[in-house]
Design an enzyme around this catalytic site. Structure first.
Site, mmCIF file in Angstrom:
data_model
loop_
_atom_site.group_PDB
_atom_site.id
_atom_site.type_symbol
_atom_site.label_atom_id
_atom_site.label_comp_id
_atom_site.label_asym_id
_atom_site.label_seq_id
_atom_site.Cartn_x
_atom_site.Cartn_y
_atom_site.Cartn_z
ATOM 1 N N CYS A 73 -66.517 33.811 44.267
ATOM 2 C CA CYS A 73 -66.840 34.043 45.784
ATOM 3 C C CYS A 73 -66.411 32.909 46.728
ATOM 4 O O CYS A 73 -66.095 33.483 47.777
ATOM 5 C CB CYS A 73 -68.458 34.121 45.693
ATOM 6 S SG CYS A 73 -69.448 32.902 45.057
ATOM 7 N N ARG A 94 -58.474 20.727 42.938
ATOM 8 C CA ARG A 94 -58.112 21.786 41.672
ATOM 9 C C ARG A 94 -59.118 21.944 40.935
ATOM 10 O O ARG A 94 -58.740 22.108 39.588
ATOM 11 C CB ARG A 94 -56.782 21.133 41.228
ATOM 12 C CG ARG A 94 -56.048 22.224 40.541
ATOM 13 C CD ARG A 94 -54.701 21.571 39.675
ATOM 14 N NE ARG A 94 -53.736 21.008 40.695
ATOM 15 C CZ ARG A 94 -53.106 19.668 40.488
ATOM 16 N NH1 ARG A 94 -53.242 19.268 39.247
ATOM 17 N NH2 ARG A 94 -52.424 19.063 41.198
ATOM 18 N N SER A 95 -60.517 22.123 41.355
ATOM 19 C CA SER A 95 -61.561 22.369 40.258
ATOM 20 C C SER A 95 -61.459 23.798 39.873
ATOM 21 O O SER A 95 -60.586 24.659 40.347
ATOM 22 C CB SER A 95 -62.843 22.380 41.038
ATOM 23 O OG SER A 95 -62.904 23.426 42.077
ATOM 24 N N ILE A 104 -56.141 14.201 42.217
ATOM 25 C CA ILE A 104 -55.946 12.800 41.982
ATOM 26 C C ILE A 104 -54.821 12.474 41.070
ATOM 27 O O ILE A 104 -54.295 11.353 41.297
ATOM 28 C CB ILE A 104 -57.380 12.199 41.291
ATOM 29 C CG1 ILE A 104 -57.374 10.578 41.609
ATOM 30 C CG2 ILE A 104 -57.509 12.671 39.932
ATOM 31 C CD1 ILE A 104 -58.677 9.891 41.114
#
Length: 314
Positions: A146, A181-182, A205
């Site tokens: 979502c 970039r989760s 990171i």
């Protein structure tokens, strides 16, 4: 008086269209769709998000129930909701454990009730640019995560998508930098935008990865390559900069934003100094209300996937 060429766009403005669509659908339903939110952490941002969700559900004709429990009991609560026919959709407020156990909990949610689109099947389809669950009939739409979906709708609203190009290629020629970039937002967002034709630089990171569609417009899904670039190398040439850094101390370096760029922050923290309004052509400081609207659209799609034509398409 100073003059600002750019414009700040609020999430509520973008979400208005979708909220009206949702209200139109639920107003014709005898039994209102029910969403359950499961909260097993003490994160104030998650609690705020839960409160937003409750208010939005009430305003557009959905039922909402928040279940708060110790994180050790969360899995059992998910299974109870999976088995409850009165529950149409389930969401879990992450992070819970902030490690691999969160990914396990994502898979505990029934695929038929996963409004967040985090089930492995949905994620796999998204990465491979597969838009339906039942090809070749193509009657059951695959659910998109979502928050990345909200970002796509925001970019469409802002005119970043080129509507003169064919559907699926409308970001062709655009360069986008994403600072996050989760697995829940940053990586799937990079994949979605690359699948729509953009060159996407995904920054975390450790390094910068490049997501792209490939040569021309023919590849069906994105490809990813590691680069030697740093943020300072990619952000200044980007048409769009998107941040999602969950830290109150982080501020994106404004010298890396080119004049006229589109800038969007999806973190609950403020990732940009107010001077960004002097640089960006369009600035969206938060996206939460659009995300909730997409979550509720996903819920209606899940209902239609389970029982075709049971809910009006939007």
């Amino acid at each position: 008086m100073s003059y600002r060429a750019g414009k700040t766009i609020l999430a509520s403005t973008i979400a208005k269209k979708y909220s009206e669509e949702l209200t139109s659908v639920t107003s014709k339903m005898i039994t209102k769709p029910k969403l359950v939110g499961l909260l097993g952490n003490q994160d104030p941002a998650a609690k705020t998000y839960a409160e937003w969700t409750a208010r939005t559900c009430e305003s557009v004709g959905f039922q909402y129930e928040l279940i708060q429990c110790p994180k050790e009991n969360l899995e059992d609560e998910i299974y109870k909701c999976n088995q409850d026919d009165a529950v149409n959709g389930i969401m879990v407020y992450f992070p819970v454990y902030n490690d691999g156990q969160d990914q396990y909990l994502q898979q505990c949610v029934s695929i038929e009730k996963d409004v967040e689109g985090l089930n492995f099947k949905y994620v796999s389809n998204m990465y491979h640019n597969i838009r339906y669950l039942d090809a070749p009939e193509n009657t059951k739409k695959s659910i998109l995560p979502c928050t990345p979906l909200a970002m796509v709708k925001i970019l469409e609203y802002l005119g970043v998508y080129n509507t003169l190009l064919p559907y699926g290629n409308r970001l062709f020629g655009k360069t986008i930098t994403i600072v996050n970039r989760s697995e829940i937002v940053g990586r799937p967002l990079a994949a979605l935008l690359a699948n729509d034709g953009a060159t996407v630089y995904s920054v975390d990171i450790n390094n910068v990865q490049k997501f792209e569609r490939g040569d021309g417009l023919q590849l069906k899904s994105h490809r990813v390559v590691d680069t030697e670039f740093e943020l300072k190398d990619v952000a200044p040439k980007s048409d769009v900069i998107i941040t999602g850094v969950p830290s109150s101390s982080y501020k994106f370096p404004l010298e890396y934003v080119k004049d006229g760029a589109v800038v969007i922050n999806f973190s609950s923290e403020k990732n940009f100094d107010d001077k960004i309004k002097d640089i960006a052509s369009l600035y969206v400081p938060s996206i939460g209300k659009v995300t909730i609207a997409m979550l509720l659209r996903n819920l209606l799609r899940l209902m239609n996937n389970k029982k075709p034509h049971s809910v009006e398409e939007i």
